[in-house]
Design a protein around this motif. Structure first.
Motif, mmCIF file in Angstrom:
data_model
loop_
_atom_site.group_PDB
_atom_site.id
_atom_site.type_symbol
_atom_site.label_atom_id
_atom_site.label_comp_id
_atom_site.label_asym_id
_atom_site.label_seq_id
_atom_site.Cartn_x
_atom_site.Cartn_y
_atom_site.Cartn_z
ATOM 1 N N PRO A 338 -71.886 -24.487 -95.745
ATOM 2 C CA PRO A 338 -72.331 -23.098 -95.624
ATOM 3 C C PRO A 338 -72.613 -22.411 -96.964
ATOM 4 O O PRO A 338 -73.522 -21.579 -97.055
ATOM 5 C CB PRO A 338 -71.170 -22.431 -94.885
ATOM 6 N N GLY A 339 -71.842 -22.737 -97.994
ATOM 7 C CA GLY A 339 -72.114 -22.145 -99.302
ATOM 8 C C GLY A 339 -73.484 -22.532 -99.812
ATOM 9 O O GLY A 339 -74.193 -21.722 -100.414
ATOM 10 N N THR A 340 -73.870 -23.763 -99.559
ATOM 11 C CA THR A 340 -75.204 -24.223 -99.966
ATOM 12 C C THR A 340 -76.292 -23.461 -99.228
ATOM 13 O O THR A 340 -77.265 -23.002 -99.831
ATOM 14 C CB THR A 340 -75.339 -25.732 -99.689
ATOM 15 N N GLN A 344 -77.482 -21.507 -102.444
ATOM 16 C CA GLN A 344 -78.400 -22.433 -103.116
ATOM 17 C C GLN A 344 -79.732 -22.564 -102.381
ATOM 18 O O GLN A 344 -80.720 -22.978 -102.968
ATOM 19 C CB GLN A 344 -77.762 -23.827 -103.256
ATOM 20 N N GLN A 345 -79.740 -22.206 -101.094
ATOM 21 C CA GLN A 345 -80.978 -22.318 -100.327
ATOM 22 C C GLN A 345 -81.579 -20.950 -100.021
ATOM 23 O O GLN A 345 -82.544 -20.543 -100.654
ATOM 24 C CB GLN A 345 -80.721 -23.114 -99.033
ATOM 25 N N PHE A 346 -81.024 -20.224 -99.066
ATOM 26 C CA PHE A 346 -81.697 -19.021 -98.567
ATOM 27 C C PHE A 346 -81.952 -17.987 -99.655
ATOM 28 O O PHE A 346 -83.080 -17.534 -99.844
ATOM 29 C CB PHE A 346 -80.878 -18.409 -97.432
ATOM 30 N N LEU A 347 -80.921 -17.588 -100.386
ATOM 31 C CA LEU A 347 -81.107 -16.574 -101.430
ATOM 32 C C LEU A 347 -81.988 -17.078 -102.569
ATOM 33 O O LEU A 347 -82.628 -16.281 -103.269
ATOM 34 C CB LEU A 347 -79.761 -16.112 -101.973
ATOM 35 N N ALA A 348 -82.040 -18.398 -102.731
ATOM 36 C CA ALA A 348 -82.872 -18.983 -103.784
ATOM 37 C C ALA A 348 -84.294 -19.280 -103.307
ATOM 38 O O ALA A 348 -85.094 -19.824 -104.069
ATOM 39 C CB ALA A 348 -82.225 -20.268 -104.297
ATOM 40 N N GLY A 349 -84.602 -18.941 -102.056
ATOM 41 C CA GLY A 349 -85.987 -19.033 -101.589
ATOM 42 C C GLY A 349 -86.292 -20.144 -100.617
ATOM 43 O O GLY A 349 -87.448 -20.268 -100.184
ATOM 44 N N ASP A 368 -78.194 -11.975 -109.540
ATOM 45 C CA ASP A 368 -79.226 -12.592 -110.370
ATOM 46 C C ASP A 368 -79.838 -13.816 -109.717
ATOM 47 O O ASP A 368 -80.971 -14.194 -110.025
ATOM 48 C CB ASP A 368 -78.621 -13.016 -111.723
ATOM 49 N N SER A 369 -79.106 -14.452 -108.797
ATOM 50 C CA SER A 369 -79.574 -15.701 -108.200
ATOM 51 C C SER A 369 -80.509 -15.491 -107.022
ATOM 52 O O SER A 369 -81.122 -16.437 -106.534
ATOM 53 C CB SER A 369 -78.384 -16.551 -107.743
#
Length: 556
Positions: A338-340, A344-349, A368-369
């Motif tokens: 879930p952290g990914t 690392q996925q949704f908020l990062a695009g 910032d991410s």
């Protein structure tokens, strides 16, 4: 009043209350948007408090990047007034406390350090920290419970563990002065007693409210090319944000091989990888619309027998949905926890849809991410065209339309004081004072507005104008807060039981689900294995006792 002005006044010895009297009044803040009417009783915020809370939300300011330790300490300093009233300066000199909690995503304990640094400086107490990753939290706490070797004075914990911790006498009962300081009447209704209590005694200071909401990319669902392709391929209905899990599945498979803004298009983001028991919530959010019938409070176990429902057709459908969707998701989705999926996925695009706690929305424009702050919308979890009736063994279509059952996943984080401090009155007061500082009403507003690991849990946090004055876009924050309030107040919300061993059940489920998602077992076989393991856990813990506690937790 600027923060720099506040700091200058503090330097010459003015109290916060005196400083506020010098600030310009903002006037009474209007009631929240009509979309939030379900919360009720928000009332009007006094001008003085509104002025202070408005200034608090300017640290560091929406759109100005991620907060730093200096910001967390500044927030902690500004929120010390309640401590000043109940504790004299230096009163806890010589007291040493240990605090166990998460350091997940550099949030939780990391922020607590900053918030409590001014408290330590003022009171004279010192805190040592036991930081745990999400996957390590459950095993570490379960070990302490099982062996009775509690080596911490304060504990960050979710309400589902209360059966294990409070039921075994490991926690300290909350003093009355703490109840008054933290204003428990301001909690949203679903977090009031019996949550946080055990056998009529109060143990928990809430610092969070939990539900999974639905986060989606608005640019995907306003894309003309995708709308044309959707129609050309013969899909029913207009191209729009899915309102049911059936449509989520359809959209996810449709997006495979397509592009948005020149980038690979990805549909829903599942979290198949185990996460210390916490990953089970994400399957739960797919399952509740199938499994939680409006006429039945139960959805995990049968009320009268504790027979698991995890292998009934509703849950098996949810498991099969994940299996069927994974080939259309991101390339290495099988290894995503879930952290990914969130950070690392949704908020990062990457990805167009994800279910998560409120952290996604709180981080979208303040981290910032995040690259999706201007292209994100929110709703309650999708529903289902039909719902399984566990009492009749039949699927039903409701006359009212799709069945929705928002998942109140984890019931929010709280801070608990351990009973081991009770023999030392000075240490006990210090521990409760630290916990009360973290659970303060003003600090709660800040943690909901910025990346913290916590979302709204107080009625006073749902004032739209307060958020807009801090720099939030009105449409964005209305959508975000409504997705939470409409989940908290949903008549068919799936409320998690506070029964002993709950994370033993969840952890076993994760182990078996890993085999299913890796292709080593079918959905039904995996669900049957989970049910068998759950039956053994129930027998070990005492079936009659578990039934009684389960009924109590459901109000059945």
């Amino acid at each position: 009043m600027k923060v720099s002005d506040f700091e200058r006044m503090m330097a010459i010895g003015l109290s916060r209350r005196a400083i506020l009297k010098t600030g310009a009044s903002l006037g009474a803040v209007a009631a929240a948007s009509t979309m939030l009417d379900g919360l009720g009783g928000l009332g009007t915020v006094f001008a003085q408090d509104a002025s202070f809370r408005g200034q608090l939300l300017q640290i560091p300011g929406v759109g100005k990047g991620s907060p730093t330790d200096a910001d967390w300490q500044k927030v902690g300093e500004l929120c010390l007034e309640a401590t000043n009233k109940s504790v004299t300066e230096g009163e806890f000199a010589g007291v040493e406390l240990s605090f166990m909690g998460l350091n997940n995503q550099n949030l939780h304990n990391v922020l607590f350090r900053g918030f409590l640094k001014p408290w330590e400086d003022y009171t004279g107490a010192k805190i040592t920290w036991i930081d745990l990753a999400q996957a390590d939290y459950n095993p570490r706490l379960q070990q302490a419970i099982a062996t009775g070797t509690v080596d911490f004075d304060l504990l960050e914990m979710g309400a589902p563990f209360e059966g294990d911790v409070c039921g075994k006498g490991l926690a300290s009962e909350m003093p009355d002065w703490v109840k008054a300081q933290i204003d428990m009447d301001d909690y949203v209704d679903y977090l009031k007693a019996p949550v946080g209590t055990w056998e009529g005694k109060t143990y928990r200071i809430s610092v969070d409210g939990d539900c999974h909401n639905f986060n989606y990319r608005t640019d995907y669902f306003t894309d003309a090319a995708l709308a044309k392709a959707w129609k050309d391929e013969g899909h029913e209905g207009e191209w729009s944000v899915p309102k049911t899990w059936q449509k989520v599945q359809e959209v996810t498979k449709f997006l495979k091989g397509k592009t948005v803004g020149g980038m690979e298009a990805v549909g829903y983001l599942d979290a198949p990888k185990a996460w210390g028991g916490f990953g089970f919530y994400f399957l739960g959010s797919r399952a509740t619309a199938y499994a939680k019938h409006p006429d039945d409070k139960a959805w995990l176990f049968d009320v009268d027998t504790m027979k698991p429902r995890i292998n009934n057709p509703a849950w098996v459908r949810a498991i099969q949905d994940v299996i069927d969707a994974l080939p259309s998701e991101a390339g290495d989705q099988l290894n995503a926890d879930p952290g990914t999926t969130a950070f690392q996925q949704f908020l990062a695009g990457t990805g167009s849809m994800v279910s998560w706690w409120g952290d996604v929305g709180a981080s979208a424009r303040t981290s910032d991410s995040s690259v999706v702050g201007d292209t994100i919308g929110f709703d309650i979890l999708p529903g289902s065209d039909d719902v399984y009736n566990a009492k009749t063994g039949q699927w039903e279509k409701l006359a009212s339309g799709p069945n929705h059952a928002p998942n109140m996943a984890y019931l929010g984080w709280g801070v608990y004081v351990m009973a081991r401090v009770d023999s030392d009155e000075k240490k006990k007061k210090a521990a409760w004072s630290a916990a009360a500082h973290l659970g303060g009403k003003d600090l709660a507003l800040w943690t909901a507005a910025y990346p913290s690991g916590f979302q709204c849990y107080r009625k006073s946090q749902f004032d739209i104008k307060e958020w807009v004055s801090a720099g939030y876009d009105e449409a964005f924050i209305t959508s975000y807060l409504s997705s939470q309030s409409n989940s908290y107040n949903h008549p068919n919300a799936a409320i998690e039981p506070r029964i002993p061993g709950i994370f033993q059940y969840y952890s076993v489920a994760e182990d078996e689900l890993a085999k299913v998602f890796a292709g080593q077992a079918t959905a039904q076989a995996g669900a049957d294995a989970i049910a068998s393991a759950w039956e053994k856990i129930t027998d070990q813990l005492g079936r009659d006792k578990q039934i009684a506690l389960y009924k109590a937790s459901l109000g059945a």
